[in-house]
Design an enzyme around this catalytic site. Structure first.
Site, mmCIF file in Angstrom:
data_model
loop_
_atom_site.group_PDB
_atom_site.id
_atom_site.type_symbol
_atom_site.label_atom_id
_atom_site.label_comp_id
_atom_site.label_asym_id
_atom_site.label_seq_id
_atom_site.Cartn_x
_atom_site.Cartn_y
_atom_site.Cartn_z
ATOM 1 N N CYS A 138 43.105 44.825 30.252
ATOM 2 C CA CYS A 138 43.966 45.734 29.485
ATOM 3 C C CYS A 138 45.151 46.262 30.302
ATOM 4 O O CYS A 138 46.019 46.932 29.749
ATOM 5 C CB CYS A 138 43.131 46.879 28.925
ATOM 6 S SG CYS A 138 41.748 46.275 27.937
ATOM 7 N N HIS A 159 45.902 56.116 29.219
ATOM 8 C CA HIS A 159 45.154 54.949 28.751
ATOM 9 C C HIS A 159 44.315 55.368 27.547
ATOM 10 O O HIS A 159 44.233 54.629 26.577
ATOM 11 C CB HIS A 159 44.280 54.411 29.879
ATOM 12 C CG HIS A 159 43.605 53.121 29.561
ATOM 13 N ND1 HIS A 159 44.300 52.000 29.152
ATOM 14 C CD2 HIS A 159 42.295 52.758 29.585
ATOM 15 C CE1 HIS A 159 43.448 51.013 28.939
ATOM 16 N NE2 HIS A 159 42.227 51.447 29.190
#
Length: 417
Positions: free
Chosen positions: A165, A305
């Site tokens: 990610c 995040h």
């Protein structure tokens, strides 16, 4: 050697809350949820029956039928977003030195749907290896930047970063450094992902990573909320044109922001879980600030995040507290994943774009779907809950982390001419 300055001159987005930059910003600023029941396949036997799919995207509006069949969705998304960014930057392709224009792209998985379908088709047959001749070139993660460069004739550095990610954030940092060092004038960077497939959903369900809030899907992505139960899978693409400042100025380009720093670190802790004290996350933000030559108190906004997982959200906020101290209470912190879901390898790109747009509009998008306070989170944090907040943003940070302990952080600043 004196490093070159690097600026952002073009943006492109294809997201679950908007299929171009204007629509994306409208979705962000109004707190739109991109989550809905999955339409791509039958989810009857799946634990999670929802995701953040693209809405009203038709590949045939951008590609002819023959071309579309040669491209996995993740590569289609990359081409659409990068075309928007190139057009937005106003680049005259006949006047640039194409040997000094590169494409550095991020993808955590790549052509998952292509891989899944080809293997299923083989397994359903008699064992004869009848694979589509485009199986490999559709699947491989590096094909997205390859196709972008082929379409436009860009002959500079061309590759994909793969760090789960954190992939597109790592791509942006590489692009930043190639231009800083004088190797390129322009780099098309960003990321794309298309993992809303049976294999993607089933795999993430098997590791208990996804929310299973099927009866309340549109609010399932709820970062920082005490009732969060996992992330919501998203898909799409984000593209940024990074350009050497003098080159941009010479051609009269509009400039969104300056890219002033990039940091990387590793948790060195666990395959999928973050370090509970956020040690690696603390280090990546410090590395980014040091690279930019900025102090913690210079930062106005952090796009976290913030995946909506029980462990990850708390660990990241602990790290922010350690790095920013008392100043943390004065930073507008948010998680736009509450709206878009988690785009895996494309997350860093679309979230950096969100941070840049917050700077442009002096408005920080909200963290939506928050109803219940988590006692493990410092109440002094301004998490920009449920409604966008007006804020003069001069310096914005974007955090992105990936399975394997990969941490990446990028800093953007309003341009000082």
């Amino acid at each position: 050697m004196e490093l070159k300055r690097v600026v952002v001159t073009g943006l492109g987005a294809l997201t679950p809350i908007g299929n171009n930059i204007q629509e994306y910003w409208e979705g962000l600023s109004t707190g739109k949820s991109g989550c809905a029941p999955i339409t791509y396949f039958d989810t009857e036997k799946f634990k999670t029956k929802f995701a953040c799919e693209l809405k009203n995207f038709d590949a045939l509006e951008f590609f002819d039928r023959k071309e579309a069949r040669k491209l996995d969705k993740f590569a289609q998304y990359a081409l659409v977003a990068s075309d928007e960014a190139i057009n937005d930057a106003g680049i005259d392709l006949d006047k640039v030195d194409k040997f000094r224009v590169g494409v550095i792209w991020g993808a955590g998985i790549g052509g998952l749907e292509t891989f899944q379908n080809e293997v299923l088709n083989f397994g359903a047959g008699d064992g004869t290896p009848r694979f589509n001749p485009f199986f490999i070139p559709k699947m491989i993660a590096d094909i997205a930047p390859g196709n972008i460069s082929i379409k436009h004739g860009f002959m500079g550095p061309n590759y994909t970063t793969v760090s789960a990610c954190a992939s597109s954030a790592n791509a942006m940092i590489d692009a930043l450094n190639y231009i800083r060092l004088g190797h390129c004038d322009i780099i098309v960077t960003g990321g794309s992902e298309a993992a809303v497939t049976p294999a993607g959903m089933g795999g993430f369900n098997a590791m208990h990573a996804l929310s299973t809030r099927n009866e309340d899907a549109d609010t399932a992505s709820r970062p920082f909320d005490a009732t969060r139960d996992g992330f919501v899978l998203g898909e799409g693409s984000g593209a940024l044109i990074l350009e050497e400042y003098e080159h941009a100025k010479a051609r009269g380009a509009k400039i969104y922001a300056e890219v002033v720093g990039g940091g990387m670190s590793s948790d060195a802790y666990h395959m999928t879980a973050p370090h509970p004290e956020g040690i690696g996350v603390e280090r990546v933000m410090l590395n980014c600030l040091n690279d930019a030559g900025l102090k913690p108190e210079d930062v106005d906004h952090i796009n976290t995040h913030g995946t909506s997982t029980p462990l990850g959200d708390v660990a990241e906020l602990k790290a922010i507290s350690k790095v920013f101290g008392e100043h943390a209470a004065h930073i507008n912190i948010n998680s736009t994943k509450s709206m878009t879901g988690h785009l895996l390898g494309a997350a860093g790109a679309i979230e950096s774009i969100a941070a840049i747009l917050a700077m442009q509009h002096s408005l920080v998008p909200p963290t939506i779907n928050h109803t219940t306070v988590d006692e493990n989170i410092d109440p002094s944090f301004n998490l920009t809950l449920n409604k966008a907040q007006k804020k003069e943003v001069n310096v914005a940070m974007s955090n992105t982390f990936g399975f394997g302990g990969h941490n990446a952080c990028v800093l953007f600043k309003k341009l000082d001419a």
